[in-house]
Design a protein around this motif. Structure first.
Motif, PDB file in Angstrom:
ATOM      1  N   LYS A 130      -5.111  25.572 -51.553  1.00  0.00           N
ATOM      2  CA  LYS A 130      -4.306  26.323 -50.583  1.00  0.00           C
ATOM      3  C   LYS A 130      -3.212  27.117 -51.287  1.00  0.00           C
ATOM      4  O   LYS A 130      -2.969  28.294 -50.985  1.00  0.00           O
ATOM      5  CB  LYS A 130      -3.705  25.367 -49.562  1.00  0.00           C
ATOM      6  CG  LYS A 130      -2.887  26.053 -48.472  1.00  0.00           C
ATOM      7  CD  LYS A 130      -2.337  25.047 -47.469  1.00  0.00           C
ATOM      8  CE  LYS A 130      -1.513  25.750 -46.384  1.00  0.00           C
ATOM      9  NZ  LYS A 130      -0.945  24.777 -45.411  1.00  0.00           N
ATOM     10  N   THR A 209      -2.713  28.127 -42.969  1.00  0.00           N
ATOM     11  CA  THR A 209      -4.123  28.369 -42.652  1.00  0.00           C
ATOM     12  C   THR A 209      -4.317  28.123 -41.157  1.00  0.00           C
ATOM     13  O   THR A 209      -3.515  27.451 -40.512  1.00  0.00           O
ATOM     14  CB  THR A 209      -5.061  27.442 -43.447  1.00  0.00           C
ATOM     15  OG1 THR A 209      -4.687  26.076 -43.218  1.00  0.00           O
ATOM     16  CG2 THR A 209      -5.000  27.753 -44.925  1.00  0.00           C
ATOM     17  N   SER A 253      -5.499  22.342 -40.737  1.00  0.00           N
ATOM     18  CA  SER A 253      -4.800  23.630 -40.734  1.00  0.00           C
ATOM     19  C   SER A 253      -3.459  23.532 -40.012  1.00  0.00           C
ATOM     20  O   SER A 253      -3.189  22.575 -39.277  1.00  0.00           O
ATOM     21  CB  SER A 253      -5.668  24.705 -40.069  1.00  0.00           C
ATOM     22  OG  SER A 253      -6.781  25.009 -40.874  1.00  0.00           O
TER      23      SER A 253
END
Length: 615
Positions: A130, A209, A253
């Protein structure tokens, strides 16, 4: 007896009694042989491991495409960054990818004291992916528009290089890109500005995200009839969501976009697609607590095991309405276009990875007295896969080129229509290609291709989802037909005229004439099929939808892209060869099957009888 046998193996014929008279030299031979045989019992198979280097520098097709299409100044900057990124992939990112595979997410529903925590634990490598995604601007690049209409293509190239080394993180990136696109299409309203800034951030500490929560208990693609989640409006104007999300990818997320039906004062909801609205929600609050969400379980999937996919209960999750009421499907369509393009990127990257490994293995593996690369049949098999990868790559580049034009208001009406058609065509076709190439490439490694710890089965498993996620082949084939109907035939007219123009450019290139001729014939066959659908047009087109979509994919890839690339002044002989090889396959299967009587009411009845029996 054993010692006598070993002596006999070496041609030393002695009994145990005679052995005492053996000289020191022969005793040494015996001891060496014993050690050798003992070692053989414990030694593992040893073969040279296939490897790839800097994926950007080794991808000659990618580099030649960028050199042909990008403005010189853009090319100079992009080349420098991609070479650096390619080195980072080999040295830093690829090892993290394998860690993600070995350490899949783990779900802990309760803590040691019986409190419900619903914690999804992901490994450190996944979390590092990430951070890397933010640092490399894998989402930001498309929205900063540093290179105007080429920014989207540049982003796609980086995602293409990243995909096979991402440890599955390319999936949350697809939904993150799609969410950013939806918010941008809405004009980035004030309440969503923070979310947009985080989705497109290069700062790992700020980067978010997004999930895409659409699939419910009744299924995936039929959202109009399958969505049961209800939204209840609150006094402050926000909403509370109640429902069950059966398949939520990237459940770790930060946010999600989801569809729900708004309940009126009497608690009634409008059914069908007109009752669906689009909502934004944070998965957790500022303290890290879930937003009135319960995790029922993680999905036990065939592939993409590196990523947490969960079943979620929404029990009053706080959300914001971001579309016009009842316009949720239209609003989220922007997301679907982006995620389908990411699906294409993943398919092409997967194929490229497998072919690159097969090629390197052929240079190292000896069988029947010579390297695999010196066996003509083996090389022919890899060459056929290479042609498929080349065609798929150029189709991907064409789509992101058109998307870049559309996003910067530089696309003509014809180019926008072409983009609308090519996205489902390419998604369905490359999804099928990826699975076929993965299976064929695994076979090129022999038994080693079937061994889990080589990493090759991972690529196959992860490729199999590409023909399912974001619409199966049949669903997308019907979407292709809808694009034709909605435009009243304009889409097909633009497709044919575009192909014709590109064909004229290629017709003057020496060596391409057989491919040009075959493609002209396929275009004629396609026109004849469309003209001959007759009174049962609707049924005929539905039965033909797959073959029709395959025909569009093969014709456009062969004529408009591979031949166009081979017609460049600096094209290589392999470019010409790839175009010729592509056009040697059946370019218009819909015409062939139509000639066999595969469509129409009689064929539909036969299909039903074959599958379900005469009753």
């Amino acid at each position: 007896w054993d010692r006598c046998q070993m002596l006999n193996i070496k041609g030393i014929n002695r009994t145990v009694g005679q052995e005492q008279q053996v000289g020191m030299k022969e005793k040494q031979v015996l001891e060496d042989l014993e050690m050798h045989l003992a070692r053989r019992e414990t030694e593992a198979l040893f073969q040279e491991q296939p490897e790839t280097g800097n994926q950007y520098l080794e991808d000659t097709l990618l580099r030649s495409y960028l050199k042909t299409h990008l403005p010189p100044k853009v090319l100079e900057e992009v080349h420098r960054d991609l070479e650096r990124f390619g080195n980072r992939l080999v040295t830093k990112i690829q090892p993290l990818s394998w860690e993600c595979e070995l350490n899949p997410p783990v779900f802990r529903q309760y803590d040691a004291w019986g409190r419900r925590v619903d914690h999804i634990h992901t490994c450190s490598a996944w979390r590092r992916m990430k951070e890397i995604s933010a640092e490399e601007g894998l989402i930001a690049e498309a929205y900063e528009k540093r290179y105007s209409n080429w920014s989207r293509l540049y982003q796609a190239v980086k995602l293409y290089l990243f995909s096979s080394s991402s440890g599955g993180f390319s999936c949350p990136l697809a939904m993150t890109d799609g969410a950013a696109k939806v918010i941008e299409s809405l004009g980035i309203p004030g309440p969503l500005k923070n979310a947009f800034d985080r989705l497109t951030s290069r700062d790992p500490q700020k980067f978010w995200t997004s999930g895409q929560w659409m699939t419910e208990r009744r299924g995936g693609s039929d959202v109009a009839n399958g969505t049961e989640t209800v939204a209840r409006k609150q006094p402050d104007g926000s909403y509370r969501l109640y429902g069950f999300k059966w398949f939520t990818s990237a459940a770790d997320s930060d946010m999600a976009l989801t569809l729900a039906r708004i309940a009126d004062a009497e608690g009634q909801c409008t059914q069908g697609s007109r009752g669906l609205s689009l909502f934004f929600l944070r998965v957790r609050d500022e303290e890290g607590k879930l937003n009135s969400i319960q995790v029922q379980r993680l999905k036990d999937k065939l592939g993409t095991r590196q990523m947490a996919t969960a079943e979620l209960w929404l029990q009053g999750a706080r959300a914001e309405l971001i579309s016009a009421e009842g316009r949720g499907v239209a609003a989220i369509s922007h997301m679907l276009n982006i995620t389908r393009i990411h699906n294409i990127i993943g398919a092409v990257a997967s194929m490229r990875r497998m072919v690159s490994l097969s090629r390197d293995y052929a240079r190292k593996r000896v069988a029947f007295g010579k390297l695999l690369k010196d066996h003509p049949l083996h090389v022919q098999t890899i060459a056929r896969m290479e042609v498929q990868v080349r065609g798929a790559f150029l189709l991907l580049m064409e789509i992101v080129r058109l998307l870049g034009l559309a996003e910067t208001n530089l696309a003509s009406e014809q180019e926008q229509l072409l983009l609308r058609l090519l996205i489902p065509v390419a998604k369905l076709y490359t999804g099928k290609q990826a699975s076929a190439v993965a299976v064929e490439a695994m076979e090129s490694f022999g038994g080693q291709g079937y061994m889990e710890d080589t990493g090759l089965p991972v690529i196959l498993r992860d490729a199999l989802v590409l023909s399912i996620w974001e619409g199966t082949t049949n669903i997308l084939s019907l979407d292709v037909l809808r694009s034709l109907a909605k435009s009243q035939g304009q889409v097909l007219a633009v497709f044919l005229s575009t192909v014709q123009k590109k064909l004229e450019l290629a017709s003057g290139t020496e060596g391409l004439s057989p491919a040009v001729q075959r493609t002209r014939e396929s275009i004629g066959s396609l026109r004849q099929f469309m003209a001959a659908t007759g009174s049962e047009r609707a049924l005929t087109m539905e039965l033909a939808a797959r073959d029709f979509s395959y025909s569009l994919a093969r014709i456009y890839t062969g004529r408009a892209l591979l031949m166009e690339h081979a017609a460049r002044p600096d094209a290589s002989p392999t470019d010409v060869c790839a175009a010729l090889r592509w056009c040697n396959q059946e370019l218009c299967p819909v015409a062939v099957e139509s000639g066999r009587g595969s469509y129409g009411r009689g064929a539909a009845l036969q299909d039903s009888a074959l599958v379900f029996g005469n009753s």
